[in-house]
Design a protein around this motif. Structure first.
Motif, PDB file in Angstrom:
ATOM      1  N   GLY B   7       0.843  -1.192   0.000  1.00  0.00           N
ATOM      2  CA  GLY B   7       0.000   0.000   0.000  1.00  0.00           C
ATOM      3  C   GLY B   7       0.871   1.232   0.000  1.00  0.00           C
ATOM      4  N   CYS B  11       0.091   6.509   4.396  1.00  0.00           N
ATOM      5  CA  CYS B  11       0.589   5.745   5.539  1.00  0.00           C
ATOM      6  C   CYS B  11       1.822   4.924   5.169  1.00  0.00           C
ATOM      7  N   ALA B  33      -0.594  -0.402  -5.769  1.00  0.00           N
ATOM      8  CA  ALA B  33      -1.366  -0.820  -6.942  1.00  0.00           C
ATOM      9  C   ALA B  33      -1.605   0.331  -7.922  1.00  0.00           C
ATOM     10  N   GLU B  34      -1.447   1.567  -7.445  1.00  0.00           N
ATOM     11  CA  GLU B  34      -1.753   2.700  -8.326  1.00  0.00           C
ATOM     12  C   GLU B  34      -0.554   3.037  -9.216  1.00  0.00           C
ATOM     13  N   ARG B  41      -4.370  12.436  -0.831  1.00  0.00           N
ATOM     14  CA  ARG B  41      -5.761  12.380  -1.283  1.00  0.00           C
ATOM     15  C   ARG B  41      -6.591  13.606  -0.911  1.00  0.00           C
ATOM     16  N   LYS B  46     -10.808  18.849  -3.056  1.00  0.00           N
ATOM     17  CA  LYS B  46     -10.695  20.297  -2.801  1.00  0.00           C
ATOM     18  C   LYS B  46     -10.092  20.940  -4.047  1.00  0.00           C
ATOM     19  N   VAL B  77      -0.423  -6.600  -4.763  1.00  0.00           N
ATOM     20  CA  VAL B  77      -0.097  -7.835  -4.042  1.00  0.00           C
ATOM     21  C   VAL B  77      -1.338  -8.721  -4.037  1.00  0.00           C
ATOM     22  N   THR B 104      -3.050  -0.843   3.348  1.00  0.00           N
ATOM     23  CA  THR B 104      -3.834  -0.991   2.113  1.00  0.00           C
ATOM     24  C   THR B 104      -4.981   0.000   2.007  1.00  0.00           C
ATOM     25  N   GLY B 105      -5.224   0.788   3.063  1.00  0.00           N
ATOM     26  CA  GLY B 105      -6.212   1.856   2.951  1.00  0.00           C
ATOM     27  C   GLY B 105      -7.637   1.354   2.840  1.00  0.00           C
ATOM     28  N   ARG B 125     -11.798   8.493  -4.955  1.00  0.00           N
ATOM     29  CA  ARG B 125     -10.751   8.059  -4.028  1.00  0.00           C
ATOM     30  C   ARG B 125      -9.355   8.309  -4.604  1.00  0.00           C
ATOM     31  N   ASP B 272      -5.972   3.701   7.219  1.00  0.00           N
ATOM     32  CA  ASP B 272      -7.412   3.506   7.000  1.00  0.00           C
ATOM     33  C   ASP B 272      -7.845   2.036   7.045  1.00  0.00           C
ATOM     34  N   ALA B 290      -8.602   9.080   8.303  1.00  0.00           N
ATOM     35  CA  ALA B 290      -8.124  10.445   8.480  1.00  0.00           C
ATOM     36  C   ALA B 290      -6.651  10.518   8.152  1.00  0.00           C
ATOM     37  N   TRP B 291      -6.323  11.601   7.514  1.00  0.00           N
ATOM     38  CA  TRP B 291      -4.995  11.824   6.954  1.00  0.00           C
ATOM     39  C   TRP B 291      -3.906  11.824   8.018  1.00  0.00           C
ATOM     40  N   PHE B 318      -9.149  15.528  12.628  1.00  0.00           N
ATOM     41  CA  PHE B 318      -9.630  15.562  11.250  1.00  0.00           C
ATOM     42  C   PHE B 318      -9.909  17.000  10.856  1.00  0.00           C
ATOM     43  N   TRP B 319      -9.716  17.296   9.572  1.00  0.00           N
ATOM     44  CA  TRP B 319     -10.154  18.619   9.115  1.00  0.00           C
ATOM     45  C   TRP B 319     -10.873  18.471   7.783  1.00  0.00           C
TER      46      TRP B 319
HETATM   47  C1  LIG Z   1     -11.184  12.699  -1.709  1.00  0.00           C
HETATM   48  C2  LIG Z   1     -10.639  12.530  -0.330  1.00  0.00           C
HETATM   49  C3  LIG Z   1     -10.499  13.626   0.520  1.00  0.00           C
HETATM   50  C4  LIG Z   1      -9.998  13.488   1.798  1.00  0.00           C
HETATM   51  N1  LIG Z   1      -9.910  14.592   2.601  1.00  0.00           N
HETATM   52  C5  LIG Z   1      -9.451  14.456   3.873  1.00  0.00           C
HETATM   53  C6  LIG Z   1      -9.388  15.590   4.729  1.00  0.00           C
HETATM   54  O1  LIG Z   1      -9.726  16.715   4.361  1.00  0.00           O
HETATM   55  N2  LIG Z   1      -8.927  15.413   5.993  1.00  0.00           N
HETATM   56  C7  LIG Z   1      -8.534  14.189   6.468  1.00  0.00           C
HETATM   57  O2  LIG Z   1      -8.134  14.071   7.625  1.00  0.00           O
HETATM   58  N3  LIG Z   1      -8.586  13.091   5.667  1.00  0.00           N
HETATM   59  C8  LIG Z   1      -9.046  13.197   4.385  1.00  0.00           C
HETATM   60  N4  LIG Z   1      -9.115  12.085   3.576  1.00  0.00           N
HETATM   61  C9  LIG Z   1      -8.704  10.777   4.121  1.00  0.00           C
HETATM   62  C10 LIG Z   1      -7.236  10.483   3.900  1.00  0.00           C
HETATM   63  O3  LIG Z   1      -6.857  10.777   2.594  1.00  0.00           O
HETATM   64  C11 LIG Z   1      -6.992   9.015   4.209  1.00  0.00           C
HETATM   65  O4  LIG Z   1      -7.259   8.825   5.582  1.00  0.00           O
HETATM   66  C12 LIG Z   1      -5.579   8.569   3.897  1.00  0.00           C
HETATM   67  O5  LIG Z   1      -5.340   8.658   2.515  1.00  0.00           O
HETATM   68  C13 LIG Z   1      -5.343   7.142   4.362  1.00  0.00           C
HETATM   69  O6  LIG Z   1      -4.073   6.730   4.001  1.00  0.00           O
HETATM   70  P1  LIG Z   1      -3.712   5.186   3.851  1.00  0.00           P
HETATM   71  O7  LIG Z   1      -2.304   5.177   3.376  1.00  0.00           O
HETATM   72  O8  LIG Z   1      -4.097   4.460   5.079  1.00  0.00           O
HETATM   73  O9  LIG Z   1      -4.664   4.623   2.711  1.00  0.00           O
HETATM   74  P2  LIG Z   1      -4.787   5.038   1.186  1.00  0.00           P
HETATM   75  O10 LIG Z   1      -4.482   6.461   0.993  1.00  0.00           O
HETATM   76  O11 LIG Z   1      -6.101   4.524   0.748  1.00  0.00           O
HETATM   77  O12 LIG Z   1      -3.635   4.207   0.465  1.00  0.00           O
HETATM   78  C14 LIG Z   1      -3.665   2.818   0.359  1.00  0.00           C
HETATM   79  C15 LIG Z   1      -2.996   2.407  -0.923  1.00  0.00           C
HETATM   80  O13 LIG Z   1      -2.821   0.997  -0.911  1.00  0.00           O
HETATM   81  C16 LIG Z   1      -3.050   0.489  -2.192  1.00  0.00           C
HETATM   82  N5  LIG Z   1      -3.365  -0.940  -2.079  1.00  0.00           N
HETATM   83  C17 LIG Z   1      -4.450  -1.509  -1.511  1.00  0.00           C
HETATM   84  N6  LIG Z   1      -4.394  -2.855  -1.623  1.00  0.00           N
HETATM   85  C18 LIG Z   1      -3.245  -3.138  -2.272  1.00  0.00           C
HETATM   86  C19 LIG Z   1      -2.622  -4.364  -2.694  1.00  0.00           C
HETATM   87  N7  LIG Z   1      -3.163  -5.550  -2.448  1.00  0.00           N
HETATM   88  N8  LIG Z   1      -1.458  -4.286  -3.351  1.00  0.00           N
HETATM   89  C20 LIG Z   1      -0.855  -3.085  -3.616  1.00  0.00           C
HETATM   90  N9  LIG Z   1      -1.401  -1.906  -3.232  1.00  0.00           N
HETATM   91  C21 LIG Z   1      -2.582  -1.933  -2.566  1.00  0.00           C
HETATM   92  C22 LIG Z   1      -4.183   1.334  -2.696  1.00  0.00           C
HETATM   93  O14 LIG Z   1      -4.238   1.288  -4.112  1.00  0.00           O
HETATM   94  C23 LIG Z   1      -3.800   2.716  -2.169  1.00  0.00           C
HETATM   95  O15 LIG Z   1      -3.002   3.408  -3.094  1.00  0.00           O
HETATM   96  C24 LIG Z   1      -9.613  12.209   2.279  1.00  0.00           C
HETATM   97  C25 LIG Z   1      -9.754  11.094   1.440  1.00  0.00           C
HETATM   98  C26 LIG Z   1     -10.250  11.239   0.152  1.00  0.00           C
HETATM   99  C27 LIG Z   1     -10.407  10.028  -0.721  1.00  0.00           C
END
Ligand SMILES: Cc1cc2nc3c(=O)[nH]c(=O)nc-3n(C[C@H](O)[C@H](O)[C@H](O)COP(=O)(O)OP(=O)(O)OC[C@H]3O[C@@H](n4cnc5c(N)ncnc54)[C@H](O)[C@@H]3O)c2cc1C
Ligand code: FES
Lengths: 105, 407
Positions: B7, B11, B33-34, B41, B46, B77, B104-105, B125, B272, B290-291, B318-319
């Protein structure tokens, strides 16, 4: 390098462990008073997004950005980790006759 | 030691750099995966929707190589082989690990009956989602948003800036019913209405389908709303399939303990995708989207992958940005018995939520720009300290919260 001292405000106008915004000649600065009662100045905007740091929180020698809590050491300008990675510029400061001045180069 | 991170989001990226910041010299592989290296994000709904190309990267692309982090993009994966301690890539090949981090979000919850291939019915997303939505948001076009959560509302604000007409449909009685006090949700909803967004609450949808050049939303009461584009924003589901297939414990996400460890001691999960016990709230299990949580847990996961065994202590934060308004929430208000309001000048206020013992458990604020930021941050520190501040002091703008913290 020529720098000119610009008056910011009365020293008492900045609380201890606090910051104010100072705009001058189209530029914006953040001017700090540390808990040890010393004065410092940096660029006014966060290097992550263009956000005024003066709305943020001063804790010891750290200014924390109000938007996403990016942190800088305001004495050195150093970025202290994600999401900020670009340092702030700092400027010399002096206090004279109860007023704060910064040197803008 | 080899560390693999699955992922490449906020994170995963943070964890990879934090490993190096802690002096780890072994191999670090970040698999995503992207097609892009990790990007932020939050801008997607915004200002970033309105034209960021490339996306706003979490770290400048060259920094991975400088830090000796191998990044695999476009690489998914497919499974985890816990016996051999390796992740198996969908395109073939396996990568061995000594310690594994799952970051993996989450992905958007899809609307029942809507195909993933629909072009006029979208979710938001990824950068690709944002680009597709943006290209359909021409001035005068009509956007229907399903769901009055943060993403739907932020998108509504951005779409208005781009000149689109916006109808937002929420099934419940008000917008932002999850985790946002009614007084604040009302300010946000009013702001949208003033901007010409039509908000329909308590409306049930029976079907959404594409039709000639657009899409239509059919309502349970027989109504029909036509749109050039429909965006569904009805929440997110954690990406747990990998963990489930590997037999790891799940509980509304990949279940981790207070050190982010899964039921396999060599596998951690963060961001996430995971649910974890929240120490400030009696160990209650939560999953945050949350970011900052993704960053904090990425940093913590790095420490614990290296054996630090440090517990999660962060207070949820969170904001959201909509028009000139910023909303910030620290803590979790569920279970609050008392709420006090602090006015912060024109159009800005904070609600402080206290439990039955007078402990501050959450603070929610809204206002233009960063009007509430400093006090929300101080409230977060008061929450972390387990403080029981005097409600009258919280309500009085003349009392500096910093003083309460020192007390
Ligand atoms: C449009 C939008 C606006 C947002 N605005 C805010 C905000 O204003 N404030 C705030 O606090 N939070 C906001 N968030 C939430 C914040 O972006 C997320 O909490 C944060 O991105 C989480 O990070 P993460 O790394 O856990 O997961 P993600 O960002 O989802 O990243 C996970 C990654 O893992 C990859 N992945 C999953 N499974 C696999 C696999 N099997 N193999 C390889 N790769 C894989 C996915 O493709 C993805 O790229 C927003 C989210 C979105 C979508
Ligand atoms: S704008 Fe300062 S941390 Fe993001």
């Amino acid at each position: 390098m020529s720098s000119n001292w610009v008056e910011v405000c009365a020293a008492e106008e900045i609380d201890e462990e606090d910051v104010i915004r100072f705009d001058h000649d189209g530029r914006t600065f953040a001017v700090y008073r540390s808990p040890e009662d010393e004065y410092f100045a940096t660029d006014g905007l966060c290097t992550h997004e263009q956000i005024h740091l003066a709305d943020g929180l001063v804790m010891d020698d750290i200014i924390e950005c109000p938007k996403h809590n990016g942190r800088f050491n305001y004495k050195t300008g150093q970025a202290k980790g994600a999401p900020v990675c670009v340092n702030l510029r700092t400027y010399p400061v002096k206090v004279e006759d109860g007023s704060v001045f910064i040197a803008i180069s | 030691m080899d560390i693999v991170i699955v992922g490449a989001g906020e994170c995963g990226a943070r964890a990879a750099f934090a490993l190096r910041e802690r002096g780890f010299a072994g191999k670090v592989t970040l698999i995503g995966a992207e097609p892009h290296p990790p990007y932020e994000r939050p801008p997607l709904s915004k200002d970033g929707l309105a034209g960021a190309e490339p996306p706003k990267y979490v770290a400048a692309v060259e920094r991975y190589a400088e830090a000796g982090i191998s990044v695999l993009t476009d690489a998914s994966v497919a499974s985890i082989d816990r016996e051999r301690k390796a992740v198996v890539l969908a395109g073939g090949g396996a990568i061995r690990y000594d310690r594994l981090l799952l970051a993996t979000g989450a992905r958007p919850r899809s609307f029942p009956g809507v195909s993933d291939d629909a072009r006029r019915i979208r979710m938001l997303r990824t950068h690709a989602d944002a680009a597709a939505i943006r290209s359909a948001l021409l001035p005068g076009s009509k956007l229907v948003i399903i769901g009055g959560g943060f993403i739907g509302l932020e998108l509504a604000a951005t779409a208005r800036k781009l000149g689109a007409e916006v109808v937002l449909i929420e099934g419940l009685a008000r917008v932002l019913s999850r985790g946002v006090p009614e007084e604040i949700a009302a300010v946000v909803a009013d702001r949208h209405r003033r901007e010409g967004v039509e908000i329909l609450c308590g409306v049930r949808i029976s079907e959404i389908h594409e039709d000639e050049g657009g899409a239509a939303v059919l309502l349970a009461d027989g109504g029909r709303i036509a749109a050039d584009l429909v965006v569904v924003g009805i929440g997110a589901v954690p990406n747990t399939e990998l963990a489930a297939a590997a037999g790891l414990a799940l509980d509304n996400g990949i279940a981790v303990d207070e050190t982010l460890r899964t039921s396999d001691p060599d596998i951690f999960a963060a961001g996430d995708c995971c649910s974890f016990p929240l120490s400030h709230y009696g160990g209650r299990r939560v999953r945050l989207e949350a970011w900052r949580n993704a960053q904090d847990q990425g940093t913590l996961a790095a420490a614990n992958l290296l054996g630090a065994a440090e517990p999660i202590t962060a207070v949820p934060w969170f904001w959201s940005d909509q028009y000139e308004l910023t909303l910030q929430i620290a803590g979790i208000a569920d279970g609050a018995e008392t709420t006090v309001r602090r006015e912060l000048g024109e159009d800005a206020f904070i609600l402080f939520h206290l439990d039955g013992n007078g402990r501050l458990i959450a603070a929610s604020g809204v206002g233009p720009g960063n009007a509430v930021a400093r006090d929300i941050r101080l409230a977060e520190m008061l929450i972390a300290a387990g403080a029981r501040p005097d409600p009258a002091a919280l309500a009085s703008p003349d009392t500096k919260l910093k003083k309460l913290l020192a007390a």
